[in-house]
Design an enzyme around this catalytic site. Structure first.
Site, mmCIF file in Angstrom:
data_model
loop_
_atom_site.group_PDB
_atom_site.id
_atom_site.type_symbol
_atom_site.label_atom_id
_atom_site.label_comp_id
_atom_site.label_asym_id
_atom_site.label_seq_id
_atom_site.Cartn_x
_atom_site.Cartn_y
_atom_site.Cartn_z
ATOM 1 N N GLU A 100 27.454 24.711 77.527
ATOM 2 C CA GLU A 100 28.220 25.540 76.598
ATOM 3 C C GLU A 100 29.190 24.685 75.789
ATOM 4 O OE1 GLU A 100 26.897 28.603 75.831
ATOM 5 O OE2 GLU A 100 27.168 29.119 77.930
ATOM 6 N N THR A 106 28.414 22.441 73.853
ATOM 7 C CA THR A 106 27.913 21.068 73.760
ATOM 8 C C THR A 106 27.115 20.879 72.476
ATOM 9 O OG1 THR A 106 26.074 21.852 75.080
ATOM 10 C CG2 THR A 106 27.768 20.611 76.254
ATOM 11 N N ASP A 107 26.619 21.984 71.895
ATOM 12 C CA ASP A 107 25.661 21.806 70.784
ATOM 13 C C ASP A 107 26.288 21.183 69.540
ATOM 14 O OD1 ASP A 107 26.982 24.211 70.106
ATOM 15 O OD2 ASP A 107 25.134 25.291 69.582
ATOM 16 N N LEU A 125 25.103 37.016 73.393
ATOM 17 C CA LEU A 125 23.647 36.952 73.557
ATOM 18 C C LEU A 125 22.925 36.728 72.232
ATOM 19 C CD1 LEU A 125 23.377 39.824 76.172
ATOM 20 C CD2 LEU A 125 23.377 37.377 76.607
ATOM 21 N N SER A 129 23.240 38.002 69.058
ATOM 22 C CA SER A 129 22.758 39.066 68.177
ATOM 23 C C SER A 129 22.711 38.566 66.737
ATOM 24 C CB SER A 129 23.659 40.293 68.279
ATOM 25 O OG SER A 129 24.980 39.958 67.909
ATOM 26 N N SER A 130 23.645 37.712 66.336
ATOM 27 C CA SER A 130 23.635 37.265 64.937
ATOM 28 C C SER A 130 22.483 36.309 64.660
ATOM 29 C CB SER A 130 24.969 36.663 64.513
ATOM 30 O OG SER A 130 25.551 35.948 65.550
ATOM 31 N N ASP A 149 21.766 28.622 69.139
ATOM 32 C CA ASP A 149 21.311 30.013 69.106
ATOM 33 C C ASP A 149 20.095 30.195 68.205
ATOM 34 O OD1 ASP A 149 23.505 30.245 70.642
ATOM 35 O OD2 ASP A 149 24.702 31.390 69.211
HETATM 36 C C1 GLA Z 1 27.960 30.264 70.178
HETATM 37 C C2 GLA Z 1 27.436 29.350 69.083
HETATM 38 C C3 GLA Z 1 26.568 28.235 69.656
HETATM 39 C C4 GLA Z 1 27.259 27.526 70.818
HETATM 40 C C5 GLA Z 1 27.839 28.545 71.802
HETATM 41 C C6 GLA Z 1 28.661 27.899 72.874
HETATM 42 O O1 GLA Z 1 26.918 30.979 70.752
HETATM 43 O O2 GLA Z 1 26.676 30.078 68.152
HETATM 44 O O3 GLA Z 1 26.239 27.323 68.644
HETATM 45 O O4 GLA Z 1 28.242 26.641 70.364
HETATM 46 O O5 GLA Z 1 28.643 29.514 71.171
HETATM 47 O O6 GLA Z 1 27.872 27.124 73.706
#
Ligand code: GLA
Length: 351
Positions: A18, A20-21, A106, A108-109, A153
């Protein structure tokens, strides 16, 4: 009769990895049954008519192609897409239905963006690959909506399938499909009922990202992915930046360890990593809230639970729990009434 295009994208739950992206790190999301469906139909003018139907509400919006203006609402995800794909040959009607709860962590966007993009790709025969579409969805969030999200996401909602996780390297977007030992575990997702928003309005998410970028810069790296815990000690960082960076660095190692634990079907180890990830998000990254901590805490008291943690961006949302096979209903039945009694918030089982 005019041609109708139908496309879907599922929500995702991130197992671990989480925040980390956007630090060039690793993530491990999987797909959930809930999805968004788009039905597209061409029009003879330049208008885009949006109709969004959910169990609880129906919303409508209409705009002209080329006149996309941010409204600080759900329509911006779609307006941003048509703005960045311009020029499109004609307008269209968009019918949206979804059972992914909004603001629950989760995606949705991302599911809205990716289902819309898939439908547009088919309607207008766009040359984009799945990765191009994911990057475009992220660009819309970053530059039109104002949420500086990473790529997890959009990649997850376009790639992930149920019962397997996507081990994604967010720097080069290479990924491996890791099958989950579903014969030995259940996956349970509980929504805390407290919704979040990641756009600039509430600032927390973008602020974390800015802190990570600053910490990386002080350490002489482009991304925290390339910084070690030893590097942190040798630099003169503000204690808050040390905490943020420590979360990201330790979380990256946990993702890799989690992949090994899954491959070895070592669920107790996976559970430990979940709890460690949660503690790190709570104490170092400070994106949890008391209600979510309570859910994780209550889950940890149940003997059928291997591990639990906040999933998604935080500041509300959902927890992901791994339980012994065949026990998720029992765990949920035990946990939810206690959660509701202590918080007054309504908890719902999503998966
Ligand atoms: C949201 C963001 C993702 C990621 C998470 C946290 O979902 O859209 O890019 O940074 O938070 O891990």
């Amino acid at each position: 009769m005019t041609q109708k295009i139908v496309a879907q994208a599922h929500g995702r739950v991130n197992l671990i990895g989480e925040h980390t992206d956007y630090n060039g790190g690793w993530v491990l999301p999987t797909s959930i049954p809930q999805y968004t469906e788009i039905v597209l139909e061409k029009r003879n003018d330049q208008k885009v008519q949006l109709i969004s139907e959910r169990k609880e509400s129906k919303r409508e919006y209409i705009y002209n192609l080329g006149e996309e203006i941010p409204t600080d609402s759900w329509v911006d995800y779609l307006q941003g897409i048509t703005k960045f794909l311009a020029p499109l040959p004609c307008g269209f009607n968009v019918h949206i239905s979804s059972n992914i709860p909004e603001g629950s962590g989760l995606s949705s966007s991302a599911a809205l963006e990716m289902s819309f993009l898939k439908a547009l790709k088919e309607l207008f025969e766009l040359p984009h690959t799945a990765t191009d579409l994911a990057l475009l969805g992220q660009k819309v969030e970053n530059e039109f909506v104002g949420a500086r999200v990473g790529i997890m996401d959009q990649m997850a909602t376009s790639l992930a399938q149920e019962n397997e996780a996507i081990f994604l390297d967010t720097l080069d977007l290479s990924f491996e499909r890791v099958s989950l030992p579903m014969e030995e575990m259940d996956l349970l997702v509980i929504n805390s009922g407290i919704t979040h928003r990641l756009s600039s309005a509430d600032g927390g998410y973008n602020q974390r990202r800015a802190e990570c970028e600053e910490a990386a810069k002080i350490c002489g790296a482009k991304f925290l992915r390339d910084v070690t815990l030893e590097d942190l000690k040798s630099k003169d960082l503000h204690p808050q930046l040390i905490k943020r960076a420590r979360h990201v660095i330790s979380e990256n190692s946990r993702v890799k360890e989690a992949v090994l634990a899954i491959k070895n079907k070592n669920l107790p180890r996976l559970g430990e990593l979940f709890y460690a990830s949660h503690a790190s998000m709570r104490d170092d990254f400070e994106v949890s809230i008391p209600e979510i901590d309570l859910l994780v805490n209550l889950a940890s008291q149940n003997k059928n639970v291997y591990g639990a943690r906040l999933t998604g961006g935080g500041f509300g949302g959902s927890v992901v729990i791994i339980t012994k096979k065949g026990t998720k209903e029992e765990v949920a039945r035990e946990l939810i009434p206690r959660y509701e009694k202590e918080t007054g918030s309504k908890g719902t089982v999503l998966v």
